[in-house]
Design an enzyme around this catalytic site. Structure first.
Site, PDB file in Angstrom:
ATOM      1  N   GLY A 129       0.762  -0.967   0.377  1.00 56.13           N
ATOM      2  CA  GLY A 129      -0.134   0.056   0.047  1.00 56.13           C
ATOM      3  C   GLY A 129       1.033   0.763  -0.056  1.00 56.13           C
ATOM      4  CB  SER A 209       3.069  -3.342  -3.669  1.00 54.90           C
ATOM      5  OG  SER A 209       3.000  -2.224  -3.584  1.00 54.90           O
TER       6      SER A 209
END
Ligand SMILES: *[C@@H]1O[C@H](CO)[C@@H](O)[C@H](O)[C@H]1NC(C)=O
Ligand SMILES: *[C@@H]1O[C@H](CO)[C@@H](O)[C@H](O)[C@H]1NC(C)=O
Ligand SMILES: *[C@@H]1O[C@H](CO)[C@@H](O)[C@H](O)[C@H]1NC(C)=O
Length: 547
Positions: A129, A209
């Site tokens: 995120g 990520s």
């Protein structure tokens, strides 16, 4: 065909078995850990217990931007029944307040087979995120498929945005607070997971990520060794997206946010005091309005402050990797998600190559224009940029932002003698591709985040397609094998007919995870070779990791 049918039956069997389990008497588990007594719940969707929302650290109320401290031992039984508070302040929309700064909780999911005579390997998941959003809650990352493979799964939270990543070069806010939250979570696991039936010598850190970037930074950071294996999906510390911008950490960020909120001062510490008492939603929305970026940084060393990273990391050595198995990879259309829902008009003004180059390289205007032209010809030929080039633009951005950085990281790992590196490209496109399903984007290939649906239970993803469920079974089995044995395919089976060969210096084997699993070598070879040359040529101009 026979193999496929058998698989279908076993998957259907598993689903029915879960339903039978639901109606059984529930016995809520109680664990006596170093952190104190913790009571959890028996899950209704599988043969496991869950401990939701265990606090592992405390945020300093007078300075929520600073370093958190370990949670004290519980005096009474802690009822870990609910993870709804496990959500750090983050932006969703200007009207909705999301999260509370007291958000440092973790979830533990334990298969019923775990006990002191049968310790199970442990997997700790760090969510993504962009260091500004996400959480480890069960609703985002449901455990049922992974715990079904007889491993303990833990999902953790860390502070985000200004609360996690202000970097002010002061002892109060030295930088990397969110990463230090993660360290406290890892220490908690090391101290306590034995009591849950976990094997403290078989801990795999696993993230995607920003979570993958975090893990790579843990490999470089100065803290003690808290894990044995790593899985990094779609992100390492060289990912341009988060780490390459020309601007240095903004040491005046608190002044600017405070001023926007009508508190004008020249004192950073007064501004921090003011912001500590300001509603988190106001702070978050203001930082967003001011286009502020918060991310990991290189810290200055202070007395009595435990640092996370104190040297620029592009040239740092990966001493912790020696002898460690690594599983790493990317999705073949990572950044195409950025463009998939844009209209024709958006592409008219797009200057994506120029903008990205200028972010990462310190080139004068002529050089910048020349380099831009070379890249443009490589990806677009003589075509003018327009929506017709949407695939090529996505490829450029994917290579630049994630894929080539991952390959540069792999090269560095190889130098540090890891045990094995298992490399993958995820290219499957089905009903559980996270991004595609969420935004209803059809087409071939896998976007950033698309692989999540084949590892986790996500509420909005369908469970009805047999091919999707087979791929899910394959992925979770390979990942769990890696957690158990340091090898995703210790033996070939009906489910996993292809042996996953590790990458070596001379042979870059990778598993193409598609409707068929296949071993290939050098993914996207000509594109990657182009960037190898490009980086070789422009090494000196690279802005990577300036302090
Ligand atoms: C909490 O923050 C205040 C203000 O910076 C500081 O004086 C205090 O020492 C901090 N407490 C802890 C436990 O770190
Ligand atoms: C490159 O980016 C910097 C800011 O980061 C900006 O000042 C400069 O004008 C940009 N150069 C070009 C040629 O766009
Ligand atoms: C998803 O997109 C397809 C075509 O691209 C369309 O037929 C379908 O109605 C869309 N579904 C939703 C829920 O929007």
């Amino acid at each position: 065909m026979a193999v496929k049918m058998r698989l279908i039956f076993s998957i259907i069997f598993i689903i029915q078995y879960y339903n039978v389990e639901c109606s059984k008497l529930r016995l809520d588990p109680l664990v006596e850990s170093n952190a104190g007594l913790i009571r959890g719940l028996q899950a209704s969707d599988g043969d496991y217990s869950m401990f939701l929302g265990i606090p592992f650290a405390k945020v300093n109320e007078s300075n929520p931007f600073g370093i958190s401290t370990p949670q004290e031992k519980f005096d009474d039984v802690y009822e870990a029944y609910d993870d709804s508070l496990m959500l750090c302040p983050q932006y969703q929309s200007s009207n909705i307040k999301v999260g509370n700064v007291n958000c440092l909780f973790l979830n533990v999911y334990v298969p019923n087979s775990a006990h002191s005579q049968n310790l199970l390997p442990v997997m700790i998941f760090i969510h993504g995120g962009t260091f500004t959003s996400g959480s480890g809650r069960k609703s985002e990352y449901g455990p049922k498929y992974l715990v079904d493979k007889n491993i303990i799964l833990i999902t953790i939270n860390y502070r985000l945005g200004p609360y996690g990543f202000m970097c002010l070069d002061t002892p109060e806010v030295p930088g990397n607070q969110g990463l230090k939250d993660q360290v406290l979570a890892l220490r908690w696991v090391k101290d306590n997971i034995g009591a849950f039936g976990g094997d403290v010598n078989k801990i795999t850190l696993f993230g995607r990520s920003a979570g993958g970037i975090s893990i790579d930074l843990h490999l470089l950071s100065e803290h003690d060794n808290l894990f044995n294996r790593v899985i990094m999906q779609s992100g390492t510390s060289l990912a341009s997206r988060v780490l390459q911008t020309p601007d240095k950490p903004d040491k005046t960020a608190p002044l600017k946010i405070a001023e926007y909120l009508d508190f004008k001062t020249d004192s950073v510490s007064d501004a921090l005091n003011f912001l500590a008492q300001t509603d988190t939603h106001l702070v978050i929305t203001t930082a967003r309005t001011l286009n502020m970026v918060f991310k990991p940084c290189v810290e200055t060393v202070f007395n009595d402050v435990e640092p996370f990273i104190t040297k620029p990391w592009t040239d740092a050595e990966f001493t912790k990797i020696k002898g460690m198995p690594i599983l790493i990879g990317f999705n073949n259309k990572e950044r195409s998600s950025e463009y998939a829902r844009k209209d024709e008009k958006y592409f008219e003004g797009l200057n994506v190559i120029h903008d990205k180059l200028n972010e990462s390289f310190n080139l004068d205007n002529d050089d910048l224009a020349n380099m831009k032209n070379i890249i443009q010809h490589f990806y677009f030929g003589d075509e003018k940029i327009s929506i017709d080039l949407i695939d090529e633009i996505g490829d450029f951005d994917s290579d630049y932002t994630y894929i080539h950085p991952i390959q540069r990281s792999i090269k560095k790992y190889i130098e540090s003698s890891p045990e094995n590196i298992y490399y993958y490209m995820f290219s499957y496109s089905g009903g559980r591709n996270f991004y595609r399903a969420r935004y209803n984007v059809t087409g071939e290939g896998a976007f950033h985040t698309d692989e999540i649906g084949y590892l986790f239970d996500v509420s909005f993803l369908p469970e009805d397609n047999v091919n999707d469920l087979i791929l899910l079974e394959q992925m979770t089995t390979m990942w769990a094998n890696f957690v158990k044995y340091g090898d995703p395919t210790p033996a070939t089976t009906d489910l996993l007919p292809v042996k996953w060969t590790p990458l070596t210096k001379d042979k870059w084997h990778y598993m193409n995870i598609h409707s068929q699993l296949s071993m290939e070598s050098r993914p996207l070879n000509s594109r990657m070779a182009f960037w190898d040359l490009f980086y070789k040529l422009n090494e000196d101009a690279s802005r990577l990791c300036e302090k």
